[in-house]
Design an enzyme around this catalytic site. Structure first.
Site, PDB file in Angstrom:
ATOM      1  N   ASP A 295       7.816  16.841   2.274  1.00  0.00           N
ATOM      2  CA  ASP A 295       8.236  15.542   3.015  1.00  0.00           C
ATOM      3  C   ASP A 295       6.682  14.920   3.280  1.00  0.00           C
ATOM      4  O   ASP A 295       6.329  15.084   4.287  1.00  0.00           O
ATOM      5  CB  ASP A 295       8.932  15.473   4.482  1.00  0.00           C
ATOM      6  CG  ASP A 295       9.143  14.297   4.966  1.00  0.00           C
ATOM      7  OD1 ASP A 295       9.432  13.182   4.287  1.00  0.00           O
ATOM      8  OD2 ASP A 295       9.484  14.206   6.325  1.00  0.00           O
TER       9      ASP A 295
ATOM     10  N   GLU B 177      10.197  14.374  -1.402  1.00  0.00           N
ATOM     11  CA  GLU B 177      11.043  12.906  -0.997  1.00  0.00           C
ATOM     12  C   GLU B 177      10.125  11.756  -1.839  1.00  0.00           C
ATOM     13  O   GLU B 177       8.912  11.662  -1.356  1.00  0.00           O
ATOM     14  CB  GLU B 177      11.205  12.779   0.189  1.00  0.00           C
ATOM     15  CG  GLU B 177      12.138  11.715   0.840  1.00  0.00           C
ATOM     16  CD  GLU B 177      12.798  12.132   2.040  1.00  0.00           C
ATOM     17  OE1 GLU B 177      13.841  12.726   2.335  1.00  0.00           O
ATOM     18  OE2 GLU B 177      12.169  11.339   3.158  1.00  0.00           O
TER      19      GLU B 177
ATOM     20  N   ASP C  65       9.299  16.992  10.739  1.00  0.00           N
ATOM     21  CA  ASP C  65       8.978  17.104   9.595  1.00  0.00           C
ATOM     22  C   ASP C  65       9.420  18.608   8.530  1.00  0.00           C
ATOM     23  O   ASP C  65       9.381  18.427   7.379  1.00  0.00           O
ATOM     24  CB  ASP C  65       7.442  16.671   9.353  1.00  0.00           C
ATOM     25  CG  ASP C  65       7.284  15.351   9.830  1.00  0.00           C
ATOM     26  OD1 ASP C  65       7.834  14.321   9.563  1.00  0.00           O
ATOM     27  OD2 ASP C  65       6.341  15.326  10.942  1.00  0.00           O
TER      28      ASP C  65
END
Lengths: 160, 160
Positions: B7, B66, B139
């Site tokens: 991420d 992502e 995260d």
């Protein structure tokens, strides 16, 4: 002092090395292109490898990168952001300090006019570097302009 | 198959490695933070070095990242674009294939709802991985969600 200017883009990243002096001298300039049909990660790796090679061969003292336009659309900003991130990384991995300049700062440093046209910039780059005609392709000329901008701005700015 | 989810973010990049299976198993997860006071190029280099180390240590078979939100503001998009570019590069330099997933695709794969809240995602990640509580920091949980998304989507999608 040898300054490498980089005009980052995913499809085409211009680079140009200028030696400071009176007049400044263009040492080399060119463009790294990546295959638009290749996966994103592979394109970024091609760009990283290409820039790393040019840095190793030309041994600049410092790198100047054009910062991302803030008036671009989001998809372009992401794409240029990725390319400029890889350019900054290649410089940092080579142990070089990096300065970033906004497009208007580059235009202003070269022509005195922050809203100068691409053609005006290219003509002025040729004049400053005592070249018979503007360097081609345009991305290479832009990279030389960024390097010239750094040579003019460096005495005034903290080099990051 | 070991999947590393990433991420990406400039201040904090989450990572998490999941082994496919019934149930899937979380192998490790964490966050790479960069110094907000450091120059951009140095921060990107810290991120690159950190991700390269985690990839070397955990030896994933594939990396899932992502993709950048397209509803963010331009400055955030550039910043996340740079971090995600460095993440894609670290994977490519390690010889790994990379898949990108939009945030809505991750949410949909994990909860069946593309507009699920962060909390719902984290709870579902904990349930799918048989963890007593959602992984922290957030995260890292998001990165595990991306890895799980890839495990669910991989049989259906061409892995780039």
């Amino acid at each position: 002092m040898f300054v490498m200017g980089i005009d980052p883009g995913l499809s085409a990243t211009g680079y140009g090395v200028v030696e400071g002096g009176h007049p400044p001298t263009a040492m080399l300039a060119g463009v790294i292109r990546t295959d638009p049909g290749a996966p994103m990660a592979k394109r970024l790796a091609e760009l990283f490898i290409g820039l790393t090679q040019v840095i190793e061969e030309s041994k600049p003292d410092v790198v100047a990168v054009e910062s991302v336009f803030t008036n671009q659309n989001l998809q372009t900003a992401i794409s240029v952001g990725r390319a400029s991130g890889v350019a900054l990384l290649a410089a940092a991995r080579a142990g070089l300090a990096v300065s970033e300049y906004a497009p208007t700062a580059v235009k202003s440093a070269i022509t005195g006019d922050g809203s100068a046209s691409k053609k005006q910039i290219q003509q002025m780059v040729a004049r400053l570097l005592r070249l018979e005609e503007p360097p081609r392709p345009a991305d290479a000329a832009d990279a030389l302009a960024i390097a010239l901008c750094h040579l003019r701005a460096a005495p005034l700015e903290r080099v990051r």
